[in-house]
Design a protein around this motif. Structure first.
Motif, mmCIF file in Angstrom:
data_model
loop_
_atom_site.group_PDB
_atom_site.id
_atom_site.type_symbol
_atom_site.label_atom_id
_atom_site.label_comp_id
_atom_site.label_asym_id
_atom_site.label_seq_id
_atom_site.Cartn_x
_atom_site.Cartn_y
_atom_site.Cartn_z
ATOM 1 N N PRO A 83 27.034 58.077 30.677
ATOM 2 C CA PRO A 83 26.314 59.308 31.017
ATOM 3 C C PRO A 83 25.604 59.168 32.357
ATOM 4 O O PRO A 83 25.178 58.074 32.741
ATOM 5 C CB PRO A 83 25.298 59.445 29.876
ATOM 6 N N SER A 84 25.475 60.269 33.062
ATOM 7 C CA SER A 84 24.716 60.269 34.309
ATOM 8 C C SER A 84 23.275 59.865 34.020
ATOM 9 O O SER A 84 22.723 60.218 32.968
ATOM 10 C CB SER A 84 24.740 61.665 34.929
ATOM 11 N N PRO A 85 22.633 59.134 34.933
ATOM 12 C CA PRO A 85 21.227 58.748 34.727
ATOM 13 C C PRO A 85 20.303 59.943 34.526
ATOM 14 O O PRO A 85 19.230 59.809 33.933
ATOM 15 C CB PRO A 85 20.875 57.995 36.020
ATOM 16 N N ASP A 86 20.718 61.119 35.015
ATOM 17 C CA ASP A 86 19.889 62.324 34.894
ATOM 18 C C ASP A 86 20.106 63.076 33.584
ATOM 19 O O ASP A 86 19.438 64.079 33.330
ATOM 20 C CB ASP A 86 20.177 63.269 36.061
ATOM 21 N N MET A 109 26.831 51.749 38.790
ATOM 22 C CA MET A 109 27.252 50.831 39.845
ATOM 23 C C MET A 109 27.597 49.460 39.264
ATOM 24 O O MET A 109 28.594 48.836 39.645
ATOM 25 C CB MET A 109 26.141 50.685 40.892
ATOM 26 N N LYS A 110 26.774 48.994 38.319
ATOM 27 C CA LYS A 110 27.053 47.704 37.682
ATOM 28 C C LYS A 110 28.408 47.717 36.983
ATOM 29 O O LYS A 110 29.180 46.758 37.070
ATOM 30 C CB LYS A 110 25.942 47.370 36.674
ATOM 31 N N PHE A 111 28.704 48.806 36.286
ATOM 32 C CA PHE A 111 29.978 48.902 35.585
ATOM 33 C C PHE A 111 31.146 48.955 36.575
ATOM 34 O O PHE A 111 32.208 48.379 36.324
ATOM 35 C CB PHE A 111 29.988 50.132 34.670
ATOM 36 N N SER A 112 30.962 49.648 37.689
ATOM 37 C CA SER A 112 32.022 49.724 38.698
ATOM 38 C C SER A 112 32.350 48.335 39.239
ATOM 39 O O SER A 112 33.528 47.980 39.414
ATOM 40 C CB SER A 112 31.587 50.642 39.849
ATOM 41 N N LYS A 113 31.322 47.537 39.485
ATOM 42 C CA LYS A 113 31.532 46.176 39.987
ATOM 43 C C LYS A 113 32.189 45.298 38.927
ATOM 44 O O LYS A 113 33.093 44.509 39.224
ATOM 45 C CB LYS A 113 30.199 45.570 40.429
ATOM 46 N N LYS A 114 31.730 45.435 37.683
ATOM 47 C CA LYS A 114 32.291 44.632 36.606
ATOM 48 C C LYS A 114 33.751 44.994 36.335
ATOM 49 O O LYS A 114 34.550 44.134 35.954
ATOM 50 C CB LYS A 114 31.458 44.808 35.329
#
Length: 238
Positions: A37-40, A14-19
């Motif tokens: 990578p996915s957090p999972d 989400m942070k990268f999407s906003k940035k």
């Protein structure tokens, strides 16, 4: 096996999407557009990038980067053939105290480029990778300040911090009333001391690429000794 000692709740995707929306420089736009990578994702499936900087001092607002070392690795392999190392000319004068530590002299940086000339290469190497460092304040804050000084934009990125991992482990191992009564204290978490704890070889410190390799080996050892490699990356990134 020890479950990850910290549970960061950072949504890096989400942070990268906003940035990506906010970034003005095309190189940062490219950096934030790379899929993390996915957090999972189990840490055993991650290709990490060990990163180390040598700097003119410890204050990112007054000091600058001199050398950068990076090496890709997984929990099973370190890709030395893909390692990279840059020497750059800082805006700040080299002080005698820092020269004594890292051994880089004025002659070594005379023909070196300014960091602005290697931004593309460095960001390309970092893009899409989960970075591993030993003391995240150095790499995070120095890179952020170096970019702000040259393109008027900073940077954020997820990291695994082997110093933080080792500090948490040492605090856990030395914790408890009985250990306090015995006067047991946490062990040193400096890179060399931490490596010795796992039987890793001694390397000459304060060379950016050597320290990046040393950090990669340290994370491999920490996971092998204390954690389940199937744990998700979200348990570790900061």
């Amino acid at each position: 096996m020890i479950k990850a000692l910290q549970q960061p709740s950072i949504d890096w995707q989400m942070k990268f999407s906003k940035k990506l929306i906010q970034a003005r420089d095309h190189r940062l736009q490219s950096f934030y557009s790379k899929i993390l990578p996915s957090p999972d994702t189990p840490i055993s499936e991650i290709e990490f990038l060990a990163v180390d900087f040598e700097t003119t001092g410890l204050d990112p607002k007054k000091d600058g980067i001199i050398t950068i070392g990076v090496v890709p690795f997984t929990l099973n392999r370190i890709c030395l053939s893909r390692a990279k190392h840059w020497t750059v000319r800082p805006k700040q004068k080299l002080e005698e105290e820092s020269v004594v530590i890292h051994g880089i002299t004025h002659n070594d940086i005379l023909g070196a480029p300014d960091f602005s000339e290697v931004i593309d290469e460095v960001l390309d190497a970092l893009s899409g990778k989960i970075m591993v460092v030993h003391y995240r304040r150095i790499e995070r804050e120095f890179l952020d300040q170096a970019l702000k000084a040259r393109i008027n934009e900073g940077i954020i990125f997820p990291v695994l911090d082997t110093l933080q991992i080792e500090s948490d482990l040492q605090n856990k191992i030395s914790g408890g009333l009985w250990n306090k009564l015995k006067g047991k204290k946490p062990g040193s978490v400096r890179l060399g001391k931490s490596r010795t704890r796992y039987g890793l070889p001694v390397y000459t410190p304060h060379h950016a690429l050597t320290d990046a390799i040393a950090t990669a080996e340290l994370l491999q050892a920490q996971i092998a000794h204390h954690f389940d490699p199937n744990q998700p990356i979200r348990d570790f990134w900061l």
